[in-house]
Design a protein around this motif. Sequence first.
Motif, PDB file in Angstrom:
ATOM      1  N   ARG A 127       0.828  -1.201   0.000  1.00  0.00           N
ATOM      2  CA  ARG A 127       0.000   0.000   0.000  1.00  0.00           C
ATOM      3  C   ARG A 127       0.873   1.266   0.000  1.00  0.00           C
ATOM      4  O   ARG A 127       0.579   2.246  -0.646  1.00  0.00           O
ATOM      5  N   HIS A 128       1.905   1.217   0.678  1.00  0.00           N
ATOM      6  CA  HIS A 128       2.812   2.369   0.777  1.00  0.00           C
ATOM      7  C   HIS A 128       3.330   2.791  -0.591  1.00  0.00           C
ATOM      8  O   HIS A 128       3.340   3.969  -0.941  1.00  0.00           O
ATOM      9  N   GLU A 129       3.703   1.814  -1.366  1.00  0.00           N
ATOM     10  CA  GLU A 129       4.225   2.100  -2.707  1.00  0.00           C
ATOM     11  C   GLU A 129       3.172   2.819  -3.548  1.00  0.00           C
ATOM     12  O   GLU A 129       3.472   3.789  -4.263  1.00  0.00           O
ATOM     13  N   ARG A 130       1.980   2.367  -3.423  1.00  0.00           N
ATOM     14  CA  ARG A 130       0.919   2.965  -4.214  1.00  0.00           C
ATOM     15  C   ARG A 130       0.699   4.423  -3.820  1.00  0.00           C
ATOM     16  O   ARG A 130       0.523   5.305  -4.668  1.00  0.00           O
ATOM     17  N   ILE A 131       0.724   4.651  -2.539  1.00  0.00           N
ATOM     18  CA  ILE A 131       0.518   6.026  -2.067  1.00  0.00           C
ATOM     19  C   ILE A 131       1.590   6.945  -2.618  1.00  0.00           C
ATOM     20  O   ILE A 131       1.315   8.057  -3.101  1.00  0.00           O
ATOM     21  N   THR A 132       2.825   6.499  -2.570  1.00  0.00           N
ATOM     22  CA  THR A 132       3.931   7.314  -3.079  1.00  0.00           C
ATOM     23  C   THR A 132       3.703   7.675  -4.538  1.00  0.00           C
ATOM     24  O   THR A 132       3.891   8.831  -4.960  1.00  0.00           O
TER      25      THR A 132
END
Lengths: 792, 287
Positions: A170-175
């Motif tokens: 999820r973190h990657e997507r947010i970035t």
Amino acid sequence: PASRLWAAVGAMAAAAAGPGTGSGPGDSPEGPEAEAPERRRKAHGMLKLYYGLSEGETAGRPPGSDPLDPTDLNGAHFDPEVYLDKLRRECPLAQLMDSETDMVRQIRALDSDMQTLVYENYNKFISATDTIRKMKNDFRKMEDEMDRLATNMAVITDFSARISATLQDRHERITKLAGVHALLRKLQFLFELPSRLTKCVELGAYGQAVRYQGRARAVLQQYQHLPSFRAIQDDCQVITARLAQQLRQRFREGGSGAPEQAECVELLLALGEPAEELCDEFLAHARGRLEAELQSLEAELGPSPPAPDVLEFTDLGGSGFVGGLCQVASAYQELFAAQGPAGAEKLAAFARELGGRYFALVERRLAQEQGSGDNSLLVRALDRFHRRLRAPGALLAAAGLAEAATEIVERVARERLGHHLQGLRAAFLGCLTDVRQALAAPRLAGKEGPGLAELLANVASSILSHIKASLAAVHLFTAKEVSFSNKPYFRGEFCSQGVREGLIVGFIRSMCQTAQSFCDSPGEKGGATPPALLLLLSRLCLDYETATISYILTLTDEQFLVQDQSPVTPVSTLCAEARETARRLLTHYVKVQGLVISQMLRKSVETRDWLSTLEPRNVRAVMKRVVEDTTAIDVQVGLLYEEGVRKAQSSDSSKRTFSVYSSSRQQGRYAPSYTPSAPMDTNLLSNIQKLFSERIDVFSPVEFNKVSVLTGIIKISLKTLLECVRLRTFGRFGLQQVQVDCHFLQLYLWRFVADEELVHLLLDEVVASAALRCPDPVPMEPSVVEVICERG
Amino acid sequence: MPKELEPGGHESPDDSTSPAHTLELLCHLDNTAHGSMACVAWEPAGDGKKVISLADSHILLWDLQESSSQAVLASSASLEGKGQLKFTSGRWSPHHTGTQVATANDTTIRGWDTRSMSQIYCIENAHGQLVRDLDFNPNKQYYLASCGDDCKVKFWDTRNVAEPVKTLEQHSHWVWNVRYNHSHDQLVLTGSSDSRVILSNMVSISSEPFGHLVDDDDLSDQEERRPEGKSQEPPQDSVIATYEEHEDSVYAVDWSSADPWLFASLSYDGRLVINRVPRALKYHILL
């Protein structure tokens, strides 16, 4: 042996009880307390050895005691055998006994001390052992707790790893989403840019516009191959060009002040306009403004309007021109710092040129000030001028404005000194004129001379006060609060070379020269210079030699603490010069006065027909006049000079007269016959007479006293009389008249001279010469001569 | 020359009888119209037919005729000015083929042209007091020495009389005589009533260049040589000797006409002293 034993015990005790208890029994000098410093000292000793200090110097040990001495009871190398041997060999029985009892007493004392020590420390041993045992138990418990902590931590790490693994995706997507958002905002900014820029330009918010443009420029540059971006870039360029044009327009208009202009330039620079061109343009604008300032200054200088005083002028220049220059310089340095040395050089050249023109103006103004006498105003103006220029000087060190300013100040100071020297000279000449007038005036009123001493005092005091005033005026230049007074020139050269040498010594020299010029003047014949003035100047110079010079120089040295090491004229040289001047003046006085009397005598001898004169009935009026004049001179000189010494006089000054006449009578007897032997005799006679008299130096230098002066004058007069008489031919009565005259002179002149013998001698010569020039030499009876003289 | 000597030679020869020769009156210069004569001077070159005499304020040029037995007044001039002007001394210049005469009256020196009997130059206040004597430099035209009652001896360039070329102040009373040596004009003799005779060496204004003659073939060469010569021996005027043999005023000094190194001085007491230029100096000048 006892002490060594004790030392060992003491050390043990100290080690067991810790350092705190090391201080055992304090009453025994040979106890452990003494041992501890001993060891320390050893360690120190090694350190000291290392650092090169000699062991002998260490404190504590009495000098001369050798640490290796085996007989030293307390020493480390004590050897009982040697000690005993020594004792046995060296000491008498009584002393042996004494030392034995002494030793026994010491051993006993040490024994009791040891016992006390052991008892005292026993308890401490026991409690220390308890403490250590308790500590061991505690540590064991702590170890267990630490182990438990370690296992807990391991569990926590495990959990955390698991959580991050789940969230990773999820973190990657947010970035990514955030990145897209930023990009989109940038793109929006770019698309809006042309309209924003136009708006900014319209509103006049140039700063904002330039900032936008700056932000977008790099991006547009990068993506210009994309058509949409290309369009935006083109739009932007058009707008930017317009913006730049507007900015330039505003810059050129120049109506706005320096800060606004600086802003314009800053913006233009940010727009990427060529810096060099801008910098030239900036300077050109600044030049225009500064030139206007200079012109207004020049207008102040102008010949027609009443020039403001110099202080106002420098203030005006300081605030207008120098302030402007400062602003320009600082703005320039801020704006074009990136230009590097070339830009700085440009600014320096600019400042140099305008500064030069400013200095020229200031110098013109200062030159107008040269004539005025007010030093304080000038100094204050110079101070302002110099102070103002120190700020830009720091800013533009390369332009050398501060140095140039200092130079100007120095030059002005030098000129000031010259001005004061001129002033002093003029004052001296003025004094002389006053004296001349004063000397001329009373003569008309009929009384002469009484003010001579007074005149001298007046002249001396007025010159002195002038000197003091000049010194005070010049002193302003070195006042502490003046900004340039700590420059090396004002601390050194100005004081020593300028004030002391240039002003004071220069003035004294010129005074001497002026005085001496009276001696050399072609008016030797009569009196271009009144003799009284010569006399007065001579006395003035003499006073300077004795006191005034050293006073003035001391005053100067005190006021201007001369720090310069350059050689200065010593007081003695100046004094010698003054003395020489005084001597020359006095000698000249003697010559002039002698000449006056000589002329009188000469006329009286040359114009008379001596061959056909009548029998003398009285003394000729000329001789009376001579005596009168001599008395007048005597009075005049007496006003200024001391009496002086004269030779011991014979009690009866008339005695010698007889010898004169007897000798002349003798000559008279021989002279008429022209036999060859007769002149021989007379010659012989006069020669023998001269053998016993010293040669008379007629024009000899005089000393500084009345008698010497009068002697000089009388010598000159009588020698003239003698020479004149030798050129004439006398009849019998002519000779007798000469006889009478000479006797009269002798009666009155002897009292003035140092050696009356001299008067006798010269007058004898006169009579003898007259007798030789007389075909019928019949002298008058001395008694008759005396009667005539007394009657006259 | 002192006044009393000159008239004695011409007017009253009977007074000066000497055992050797009797002087015989050749010619009488009739000066009754002009006052007492102060000075008589023969033309230095030429046939000895011309004589100048100075009488009171007149300067008279005589022509001697018929083997010097008769004197005819050729021309005359007189001083004009306020007061009684009296000539004290005069000299005939040896240059300019004897057309110049210098005279002194009071403190003034005047130059005269004998052809027109007009004044050529005038040095006002040449001396502070009376001018006693004059002498022309025998080798250097325009150079004139004078002495007077101000104890000074002055050297003049008659082309520029504003300032003396040189002034000596060595005597302590009136200087009665000044004489150039006839052949070595750096030697100047002065006699004074301070009873001294002084022999001076006026190298700097003499006609003889100091040291060796400089060949002026090349200017640069000359310039090179000059500082060298200066460093060796700079020309310096100096007093060679002061003769103090006289006990009274010295009224006459002169050089011998036969031997250039010999000179005599005469003083009031009748003493005639003959001296010689110091040998060392003589060799220095000659070699």
